[in-house]
Design a protein around this motif. Structure first.
Motif, PDB file in Angstrom:
ATOM      1  N   LEU A   1      16.723  38.527   1.635  1.00  0.00           N
ATOM      2  CA  LEU A   1      16.720  37.915   0.313  1.00  0.00           C
ATOM      3  C   LEU A   1      15.668  38.598  -0.573  1.00  0.00           C
ATOM      4  CD1 LEU A   1      17.838  35.624  -1.435  1.00  0.00           C
ATOM      5  CD2 LEU A   1      16.060  34.166  -0.502  1.00  0.00           C
ATOM      6  N   GLU A   2      16.106  39.114  -1.714  1.00  0.00           N
ATOM      7  CA  GLU A   2      15.216  39.804  -2.651  1.00  0.00           C
ATOM      8  C   GLU A   2      14.876  38.871  -3.801  1.00  0.00           C
ATOM      9  OE1 GLU A   2      14.268  43.210  -2.732  1.00  0.00           O
ATOM     10  OE2 GLU A   2      15.137  43.580  -0.764  1.00  0.00           O
TER      11      GLU A   2
ATOM     12  N   LYS B   1      17.896  34.743  -7.091  1.00  0.00           N
ATOM     13  CA  LYS B   1      19.235  34.411  -7.559  1.00  0.00           C
ATOM     14  C   LYS B   1      19.737  33.227  -6.742  1.00  0.00           C
ATOM     15  CE  LYS B   1      20.616  37.402 -10.719  1.00  0.00           C
ATOM     16  NZ  LYS B   1      21.103  36.957 -12.011  1.00  0.00           N
TER      17      LYS B   1
ATOM     18  N   ASN C   1      22.734  31.970  -5.958  1.00  0.00           N
ATOM     19  CA  ASN C   1      23.799  32.221  -4.982  1.00  0.00           C
ATOM     20  C   ASN C   1      23.303  33.024  -3.788  1.00  0.00           C
ATOM     21  OD1 ASN C   1      25.588  30.791  -6.536  1.00  0.00           O
ATOM     22  ND2 ASN C   1      26.406  32.611  -7.572  1.00  0.00           N
ATOM     23  N   ASP C   2      22.431  34.006  -4.030  1.00  0.00           N
ATOM     24  CA  ASP C   2      21.873  34.796  -2.933  1.00  0.00           C
ATOM     25  C   ASP C   2      21.013  33.920  -2.024  1.00  0.00           C
ATOM     26  OD1 ASP C   2      23.116  36.982  -4.027  1.00  0.00           O
ATOM     27  OD2 ASP C   2      21.288  37.797  -4.957  1.00  0.00           O
TER      28      ASP C   2
ATOM     29  N   LYS D   1      23.307  31.690   0.156  1.00  0.00           N
ATOM     30  CA  LYS D   1      23.921  32.503   1.216  1.00  0.00           C
ATOM     31  C   LYS D   1      22.913  32.811   2.316  1.00  0.00           C
ATOM     32  CE  LYS D   1      27.351  34.809  -1.647  1.00  0.00           C
ATOM     33  NZ  LYS D   1      27.698  36.059  -2.332  1.00  0.00           N
ATOM     34  N   ALA D   2      21.677  33.143   1.942  1.00  0.00           N
ATOM     35  CA  ALA D   2      20.652  33.482   2.925  1.00  0.00           C
ATOM     36  C   ALA D   2      20.296  32.279   3.788  1.00  0.00           C
ATOM     37  CB  ALA D   2      19.406  34.015   2.226  1.00  0.00           C
TER      38      ALA D   2
END
Length: 178
Positions: free
Chosen positions: A2-3, A41, A43-44, A47-48
């Motif tokens: 995750l960024e 983000k 959504n990211d 998901k993570a």
């Protein structure tokens, strides 16, 4: 992995602008580590968190990588959209408190005797170092009959981990259906 980005400004206007662009506001902290105000983000992040296999997962902010656990989150009261998340850095040699999930498995005997499985504690607070942090407490409930309960003291705890809750607290039980 995750960024994330570092938040430059903490005022209301910049926070609203980040949320409008699809970012989730986050605080990253730990003992002996300077607090990091970040944004991911949405959504990211979802998901993570859904795709992780361990309790801790890696995030990257400003070129540095941290292993973190989710401590708390806030949702919008109407839309249930994520608004804010608190992440704690897991340090291998520093003792800290963590919330570890309890996962019951098996089919209790009491379900055949008109009972209902009731899980009163979904997570237990533990005190341990980051390298001893368990992913979950797997509890076998197949031997439970009606009016039987598993307490905190009945849970097998790995070495180097101490449960903070009192031993007399109920975790999982089978109650009689009305």
């Amino acid at each position: 992995m995750l960024e994330g980005i570092v938040r430059e400004s903490m005022d209301k206007r910049s926070t609203k602008a980040l949320r409008k662009d699809g970012y989730l506001i986050a605080n990253i902290y730990a003992k002996g580590v300077e607090n990091i105000n970040a944004a991911f983000k949405v959504n990211d992040f979802i998901k993570a968190v859904k795709g992780k296999s361990d309790l801790k997962f890696p995030v990257s902010v400003a070129g540095k990588t941290y292993d973190v656990v989710v401590v708390d989150y806030q949702k919008h009261p109407v839309t249930s959209a994520l608004k804010h998340v608190d992440l704690k850095v897991v340090l291998d040699d520093v003792e800290s408190k963590y919330m570890v999930p309890v996962k019951p498995f098996g089919t209790p005997v009491g379900l055949k005797n008109k009972g209902i499985l009731l899980q009163s504690k979904k997570r237990l607070t533990v005190k341990c170092t980051g390298k001893n942090l368990p992913n979950s407490f797997d509890v076998d409930v197949s031997g439970l009959d009606v009016d039987h309960t598993l307490l905190v003291r009945d849970i097998k705890v790995p070495e180097g981990v101490k449960i903070v809750e009192a031993g007399r607290v109920a975790v999982v039980g089978v109650i009689k259906a009305k």
